[in-house]
Design a protein around this motif. Structure first.
Motif, PDB file in Angstrom:
ATOM      1  N   GLU A 146       0.834  -1.209   0.000  1.00 27.49           N
ATOM      2  CA  GLU A 146       0.000   0.000   0.000  1.00 27.49           C
ATOM      3  C   GLU A 146       0.868   1.258   0.000  1.00 27.49           C
ATOM      4  O   GLU A 146       0.509   2.271  -0.609  1.00 27.49           O
ATOM      5  CB  GLU A 146      -0.929  -0.013   1.223  1.00 27.49           C
TER       6      GLU A 146
ATOM      7  N   TYR B  68       3.753   1.644  -1.494  1.00 28.88           N
ATOM      8  CA  TYR B  68       4.174   1.878  -2.881  1.00 28.88           C
ATOM      9  C   TYR B  68       3.025   2.429  -3.723  1.00 28.88           C
ATOM     10  O   TYR B  68       3.226   3.296  -4.570  1.00 28.88           O
ATOM     11  CB  TYR B  68       4.693   0.580  -3.495  1.00 28.88           C
ATOM     12  N   VAL B  69       1.816   1.932  -3.472  1.00 30.42           N
ATOM     13  CA  VAL B  69       0.659   2.421  -4.218  1.00 30.42           C
ATOM     14  C   VAL B  69       0.455   3.907  -3.946  1.00 30.42           C
ATOM     15  O   VAL B  69       0.284   4.714  -4.867  1.00 30.42           O
ATOM     16  CB  VAL B  69      -0.607   1.627  -3.840  1.00 30.42           C
TER      17      VAL B  69
ATOM     18  N   ASP C  14       2.735   6.393  -5.529  1.00 31.93           N
ATOM     19  CA  ASP C  14       2.665   6.387  -6.996  1.00 31.93           C
ATOM     20  C   ASP C  14       3.832   5.608  -7.599  1.00 31.93           C
ATOM     21  O   ASP C  14       4.464   6.034  -8.560  1.00 31.93           O
ATOM     22  CB  ASP C  14       2.642   7.824  -7.538  1.00 31.93           C
TER      23      ASP C  14
ATOM     24  N   PRO D   4       3.602   2.124  -8.785  1.00 29.93           N
ATOM     25  CA  PRO D   4       2.812   0.912  -9.019  1.00 29.93           C
ATOM     26  C   PRO D   4       3.630  -0.304  -9.410  1.00 29.93           C
ATOM     27  O   PRO D   4       3.292  -1.428  -9.033  1.00 29.93           O
ATOM     28  CB  PRO D   4       1.859   1.329 -10.145  1.00 29.93           C
TER      29      PRO D   4
ATOM     30  N   ALA E 275       4.929  -1.850  -6.335  1.00 32.86           N
ATOM     31  CA  ALA E 275       3.832  -2.495  -5.604  1.00 32.86           C
ATOM     32  C   ALA E 275       3.512  -3.857  -6.200  1.00 32.86           C
ATOM     33  O   ALA E 275       3.344  -4.853  -5.476  1.00 32.86           O
ATOM     34  CB  ALA E 275       2.591  -1.596  -5.627  1.00 32.86           C
TER      35      ALA E 275
ATOM     36  N   VAL F  36      -3.680  -2.830  -5.201  1.00 35.66           N
ATOM     37  CA  VAL F  36      -2.936  -3.243  -6.396  1.00 35.66           C
ATOM     38  C   VAL F  36      -3.713  -2.882  -7.659  1.00 35.66           C
ATOM     39  O   VAL F  36      -3.130  -2.446  -8.659  1.00 35.66           O
ATOM     40  CB  VAL F  36      -2.645  -4.759  -6.343  1.00 35.66           C
TER      41      VAL F  36
ATOM     42  N   ARG G 253      -5.675  -0.369  -7.992  1.00 31.53           N
ATOM     43  CA  ARG G 253      -5.466   1.073  -8.181  1.00 31.53           C
ATOM     44  C   ARG G 253      -4.127   1.331  -8.864  1.00 31.53           C
ATOM     45  O   ARG G 253      -4.003   2.207  -9.724  1.00 31.53           O
ATOM     46  CB  ARG G 253      -5.504   1.811  -6.842  1.00 31.53           C
ATOM     47  N   ALA G 254      -3.112   0.555  -8.469  1.00 38.19           N
ATOM     48  CA  ALA G 254      -1.792   0.712  -9.089  1.00 38.19           C
ATOM     49  C   ALA G 254      -1.856   0.358 -10.570  1.00 38.19           C
ATOM     50  O   ALA G 254      -1.289   1.055 -11.417  1.00 38.19           O
ATOM     51  CB  ALA G 254      -0.773  -0.177  -8.374  1.00 38.19           C
ATOM     52  N   CYS G 255      -2.544  -0.731 -10.891  1.00 38.96           N
ATOM     53  CA  CYS G 255      -2.680  -1.134 -12.297  1.00 38.96           C
ATOM     54  C   CYS G 255      -3.453  -0.094 -13.093  1.00 38.96           C
ATOM     55  O   CYS G 255      -3.182   0.131 -14.275  1.00 38.96           O
ATOM     56  CB  CYS G 255      -3.383  -2.488 -12.398  1.00 38.96           C
TER      57      CYS G 255
ATOM     58  N   THR H  68      -3.359   3.069 -12.639  1.00 43.47           N
ATOM     59  CA  THR H  68      -2.407   4.143 -12.940  1.00 43.47           C
ATOM     60  C   THR H  68      -1.570   3.778 -14.162  1.00 43.47           C
ATOM     61  O   THR H  68      -1.305   4.609 -15.034  1.00 43.47           O
ATOM     62  CB  THR H  68      -1.481   4.398 -11.739  1.00 43.47           C
TER      63      THR H  68
END
Length: 699
Positions: free
Chosen positions: A300, A302-303, A306, A308, A311, A333, A335-337, A339
């Protein structure tokens, strides 16, 4: 009390039946208590011993019976414990305290409260051992009203000065979102211990008073109190700056807690929250035995920072060690994808979801997956997930409708909206989604109908964002006068979003006078948004007003507003490559540029003509053409053609609005190469195929 008796009635029968069937020898009274405790974690052993007590009639001894009840409760067998308790009509306070504690320790909070009420009715007066457990029951249930009553009983029976009871009250009020009462109890305490400080800092955290919580932590240290592990963990959660993080970690080291796993994990989260991700990762790597919470905290981090790719890399490591993410971690995760807008990574996440580990939160996870596929440019997969869901909520419907809108499929969005209305009442978010879909597809009449139906049919009062959507619908369609009239009739003051939509329409239709008026309002409302200045600059340039355009550049410089640099991103084999205009940093630069030149020749032969209006620099026409060829979108597309397999879809992400010349060129490129090209810009998706775009040039 009948509720409790009914709940445990089955247990009483089982105790008698099972105890009588056990074969065991009678036992002596002087060894009874120690033998009960020796049963340890074995319920079978305890039942066997219970049978021996029955044979020796030792169950009639209140002391032995109380120990037996406590042992049953400690092993989680609350029904056995209560059946024994209810079979003994005793007013012994210690026995009642043991039973109340057993209920609370096993999360039977309602039953503990019922038992406390019965105790009072029988005239049994609670003591300093009763209150902490019954206060904990109120705390866990967030039962503020009964908590107040318990506090009154504490005062009534003279235990308000007991530190342990006051600590429990502080925690209870904090969990009931009554911080002022927590602070009142804390301030009135004649004596405080480490738990007192931990409890009040935790109450601050519960009420989102992080600054006050950290101030209390510093006060505790200044008064010479040694912090408990709990106080340090609560203080870490209150930290919001680099300096505070360093101060708390210094206390951690001084108190020898730097090797405590939960403290290390919390410290990693603390530093990550403050942007010190490298320190957080170092602490994370030093934890020998990582549990799910430790992994989730760092992922989280790393997410939120910013980052990703980092993460996702950590998620892979976690799963290789046999630890599967929980729903909260997976949502981070996703959310990271989102981005990254990585289609390949979206497939990986989809595979994790199908493992079935997320049954309890499947609705939230699948809804997030729909949004992820939409942002990755795949409505096909988004709709497959949507159609396969056993349950949908308003967020699910809104996500799918919004997806159709972003991709320019307005009719499909309206059809889905009609289906939704048959089972779910749309809210203000849904209406933003459907109005945006109408805007991107030029559906003016349909947009009006949706807007008018908000209050008329569903009791939803339009908000500024809905008015902004209507201005966008009218403006894109060239109805600028109607858009202006609409703004004048708005019951709320137009905000930056409303004026921004109108300014965007002025760019499309090159209405200079209106643009100047709108820009003046925006420069006051949103003075540091570079995009507003750039639009007006572009309008001036496209209409030949070079002097006015230069004045906008000067205004930006004077105000310290910097234009956002444009770039395009493409994913090849799970790796992202970014290009800027005229980029020569890539190892394949020579190959990219030679292929680009050949490609430009091919599309020229098909009828492509460079639109030099989209070069905003004051240079000769030949230079303008060369500059157009080197836009980041074209470089990314050529790189994709060179490195993706034949027939693969080329997916590009642009951080700004795609320029008109690149839009035209990409249509020709899709025709001469026979490739589908999906471009996601700052506003929408463009699907290019066989020389046409899904937006039908309405953008």
């Amino acid at each position: 009390m009948n509720k409790v008796n009914h709940w445990f009635r089955r247990g009483f029968c089982c105790v008698c039946a099972e105890a009588k069937t056990q074969t065991s020898a009678p036992i002596e009274a002087d060894t009874c208590t120690s033998l009960i405790k020796q049963c340890g974690t074995s319920l079978h052993s305890l039942k066997t011993f219970h049978a021996s007590m029955l044979k020796s009639h030792l169950h009639r001894n209140l002391h032995f019976l109380t120990n037996l009840i406590a042992q049953y409760a400690s092993l989680g067998s609350v029904s056995y414990a209560y059946s024994l308790f209810s079979s003994t009509p005793s007013a012994d306070l210690f026995l009642w305290n043991v039973m109340i504690r057993g209920l609370v320790d096993n999360s039977h909070y309602h039953h503990a409260i019922l038992l406390y009420k019965q105790m009072l009715r029988l005239g049994i007066q609670p003591d300093n051992f009763t209150f902490p457990f019954i206060i904990k029951a109120c705390s866990c249930l967030r039962h503020f009203e009964f908590g107040i009553r318990i506090h009154q009983d504490v005062v009534k029976f003279g235990y308000q000065s007991q530190v342990f009871i006051s600590n429990s009250l502080i925690t209870m009020y904090g969990k009931c979102d009554k911080y002022e009462l927590s602070r009142q109890v804390f301030d009135e305490m004649p004596d405080k211990n480490a738990v007192s400080w931990s409890a009040i800092i935790g109450a601050c955290l519960q009420d989102d008073r992080c600054k006050e919580g950290f101030s209390l932590f510093r006060q505790m240290l200044s008064e010479g109190s040694r912090p408990s592990r709990g106080a340090i963990l609560n203080a870490m959660a209150c930290v919001r700056s680099h300096e505070e993080a360093d101060d708390v970690y210094r206390v951690v080291v001084e108190n020898g807690l730097d090797f405590d796993q939960s403290v290390q994990s919390a410290a990693a989260g603390m530093f990550a929250r403050c942007g010190r991700v490298e320190v957080a990762r170092k602490l994370f790597d030093g934890i020998m035995s990582k549990d799910l919470v430790t992994w989730a905290t760092t992922i989280e981090a790393y997410v939120k920072a910013d980052m990703p790719l980092e993460a996702l890399g950590l998620l892979k490591q976690m799963m290789l060690q046999g630890i599967f993410p929980d729903a909260i971690t997976l949502l981070g995760v996703i959310r990271a994808c989102s981005t990254l807008a990585s289609f390949q990574l979206a497939h990986i996440v989809h595979g994790i979801i199908t493992t079935g580990f997320f049954y309890n939160q499947l609705l939230a996870v699948e809804t997030a997956l729909i949004d992820l596929y939409v942002k990755c440019g795949s409505l096909t997969y988004a709709r497959k997930v949507f159609d396969g869901m056993q349950e949908r909520n308003i967020i699910t419907w809104s996500a799918m409708i919004s997806g159709y809108g972003m991709h320019g499929w307005g009719r499909e969005a309206l059809n889905l909206f009609d289906q939704m209305k048959a089972s779910v009442k749309p809210d203000h978010i849904t209406f933003v989604s459907i109005l945006s879909a109408c805007s991107h597809s030029g559906l003016v009449a349909e947009g009006w109908e949706c807007f008018n139906s908000m209050a008329r049919d569903f009791g939803v009062t339009p908000r500024p964002e809905h008015y902004a959507c209507m201005v966008d619908i009218l403006g894109r369609a060239g109805k600028l006068d109607e858009a202006c009239d609409f703004i004048e009739r708005m019951p709320v003051r137009p905000n930056a979003a409303v004026w921004g939509a109108l300014l965007g329409a002025c760019r499309i239709h090159l209405n200079v006078d209106l643009a100047e008026m709108v820009a003046r309002a925006l420069f006051d409302l949103d003075p540091y948004n570079a995009g507003r200045y750039v639009i007006l600059y572009n309008i001036y340039t496209l209409t030949g007003k070079r002097k006015e355009a230069d004045s906008i550049r000067t205004l930006m410089k004077n105000r310290g507003v910097k234009k956002i640099a444009g770039y395009s991103v493409i994913e090849i084999k799970n790796k992202l490559y970014a290009f800027v205009a005229g980029d020569r940093s890539h190892p394949q630069t020579d190959l990219i540029y030679s292929e680009l030149e050949r490609l430009m020749d091919r599309i020229r032969q098909e009828g492509y003509t460079p639109d030099i209006n989209f070069v905003l620099h004051d240079v000769d026409e030949e230079t303008k053409e060369s500059m157009l060829y080197l836009h980041s979108e074209k470089l990314a597309i050529v790189f994709g053609l060179l490195n993706l397999g034949p027939g693969s879809v080329i997916r590009i992400r642009k951080n700004l609005r795609v320029c008109g010349d690149c839009h035209t060129a990409t249509k020709f490129i899709s025709k001469v190469t026979g490739r589908e090209i999906v471009v996601r810009d700052a506003h929408r998706f463009h699907h290019f195929k066989n020389g046409a775009c899904s937006c039908r040039d309405y953008w």
